[in-house]
Design a protein around this motif. Structure first.
Motif, short mmCIF file in Angstrom:
data_model
loop_
_atom_site.label_atom_id
_atom_site.label_comp_id
_atom_site.label_asym_id
_atom_site.label_seq_id
_atom_site.Cartn_x
_atom_site.Cartn_y
_atom_site.Cartn_z
N THR A 170 -10.28 -19.12 -48.95
CA THR A 170 -8.37 -19.01 -48.22
C THR A 170 -8.01 -18.37 -49.75
O THR A 170 -7.66 -17.20 -49.36
CB THR A 170 -8.02 -20.17 -48.09
OG1 THR A 170 -9.35 -21.04 -46.79
CG2 THR A 170 -6.93 -20.03 -47.49
N GLU A 171 -8.02 -18.80 -50.81
CA GLU A 171 -6.55 -18.28 -51.74
C GLU A 171 -7.11 -16.92 -51.79
O GLU A 171 -6.34 -15.92 -52.26
CB GLU A 171 -6.57 -19.42 -52.80
CG GLU A 171 -5.61 -20.41 -52.48
CD GLU A 171 -5.86 -20.73 -53.56
OE1 GLU A 171 -6.27 -20.93 -54.46
OE2 GLU A 171 -5.45 -22.19 -53.42
N TRP A 172 -8.57 -16.52 -52.45
CA TRP A 172 -9.28 -14.58 -52.20
C TRP A 172 -8.78 -14.27 -51.66
O TRP A 172 -8.14 -12.89 -51.56
CB TRP A 172 -10.62 -15.41 -52.77
CG TRP A 172 -11.18 -13.80 -53.34
CD1 TRP A 172 -11.71 -13.24 -52.34
CD2 TRP A 172 -10.79 -12.98 -54.35
NE1 TRP A 172 -11.67 -12.09 -53.73
CE2 TRP A 172 -11.08 -12.21 -54.79
CE3 TRP A 172 -9.88 -14.01 -55.71
CZ2 TRP A 172 -11.15 -11.26 -55.39
CZ3 TRP A 172 -10.19 -12.64 -56.88
CH2 TRP A 172 -10.50 -11.75 -56.95
N ALA A 173 -9.06 -14.60 -49.74
CA ALA A 173 -8.95 -13.49 -49.15
C ALA A 173 -7.51 -12.99 -48.96
O ALA A 173 -6.87 -12.13 -49.14
CB ALA A 173 -8.93 -14.50 -47.61
N ARG A 174 -6.47 -14.54 -49.31
CA ARG A 174 -4.88 -14.25 -49.74
C ARG A 174 -4.12 -13.03 -51.10
O ARG A 174 -3.25 -11.76 -50.60
CB ARG A 174 -4.26 -15.37 -49.32
CG ARG A 174 -2.75 -15.52 -48.76
CD ARG A 174 -2.15 -16.82 -49.14
NE ARG A 174 -1.61 -17.78 -49.88
CZ ARG A 174 -2.06 -18.98 -50.17
NH1 ARG A 174 -1.72 -19.32 -48.50
NH2 ARG A 174 -1.36 -18.59 -51.10
N PHE A 175 -4.99 -13.10 -51.13
CA PHE A 175 -4.25 -13.12 -52.99
C PHE A 175 -4.72 -11.41 -53.91
O PHE A 175 -4.95 -9.96 -53.83
CB PHE A 175 -3.97 -13.70 -53.44
CG PHE A 175 -2.61 -14.27 -53.66
CD1 PHE A 175 -2.31 -14.53 -53.43
CD2 PHE A 175 -3.43 -15.94 -53.50
CE1 PHE A 175 -0.96 -15.39 -53.04
CE2 PHE A 175 -2.18 -16.91 -53.17
CZ PHE A 175 -0.96 -16.33 -53.32
N GLY A 176 -6.76 -11.31 -53.78
CA GLY A 176 -7.39 -10.39 -53.14
C GLY A 176 -7.22 -8.81 -53.06
O GLY A 176 -6.61 -8.21 -53.99
N PRO A 177 -6.21 -8.81 -51.67
CA PRO A 177 -6.03 -7.61 -51.65
C PRO A 177 -5.02 -6.86 -52.39
O PRO A 177 -4.84 -6.04 -52.43
CB PRO A 177 -5.97 -7.65 -50.02
CG PRO A 177 -6.50 -8.72 -49.28
CD PRO A 177 -6.81 -10.09 -50.77
#
Length: 187
Positions: free
Chosen positions: A173-180
């Motif tokens: 969830t955090e990767w999907a939010r901060f990755g982009p």
């Protein structure tokens, strides 16, 4: 081979700015599961061993050897192994009983043999000696204790696996939010 730093004792409970709440919960779950596993295994094992040894001591105290007589002769066996034959004996209350006992081959009718009986006069096996009883009790206690310890151990492993899946989901969830926000993602 992975490079590792020096081993640090109690690393799961030390302060670390990167440690999440889930990491702390997992460390306490692990400690609790191991503690309960050891306590349950030892307690159940000792209780089982005591029960088995007590039962065998009671058998030694209550079971008695009795002289019985063969009702029929037995044929001679070439290998010399004991064989089953019908025997008759008198119980402590004076009643007559018959049953099967292992006797030497080639015994004639009326031959005296020793059989073991319980207080009711029924045939039983020869009771275990004190040494045999301790060994059997230790084996039974060890096996039952290990089996009982598997319950909290398995429960702890399942709970830890669930915490691990939850942590991975949080990372996703955090990767999907901060990755982009980084402009370039892998995968």
């Amino acid at each position: 081979m992975a490079l590792r730093g020096p081993r640090v004792w109690l690393w799961r409970w030390r302060r670390n700015p990167l440690k999440r709440r889930a990491d702390a919960v997992e460390s306490w779950v692990l400690l609790g599961a191991w503690a309960v596993t050891v306590l349950v295994g030892v307690a159940v094992g000792l209780a089982t061993a005591g029960s088995v040894e007590h039962g065998m001591a009671r058998e030694r105290a209550e079971w008695r050897p009795v002289q019985a007589r063969l009702t029929d002769g037995t044929p001679g066996a070439p290998n010399g192994q004991k064989m089953w034959a019908k025997v008759r004996w008198t119980a402590p209350d004076g009643s007559q009983h018959t049953g099967q006992a292992r006797v030497s081959p080639g015994s004639e009718a009326g031959t005296a043999v020793t059989v073991w009986t319980d207080p009711a006069g029924r045939l039983v096996t020869e009771p275990a000696t004190a040494t045999q009883a301790r060994l059997r009790a230790a084996l039974a206690g060890g096996l039952v204790g290990a089996g009982a310890a598997m319950v909290p151990f398995t429960t702890g492993r399942m709970l830890r696996g669930r915490l691990e899946r939850r942590r991975i989901d949080q990372w996703d969830t955090e990767w999907a939010r901060f990755g982009p926000l980084w402009g370039r993602t892998t995968g």
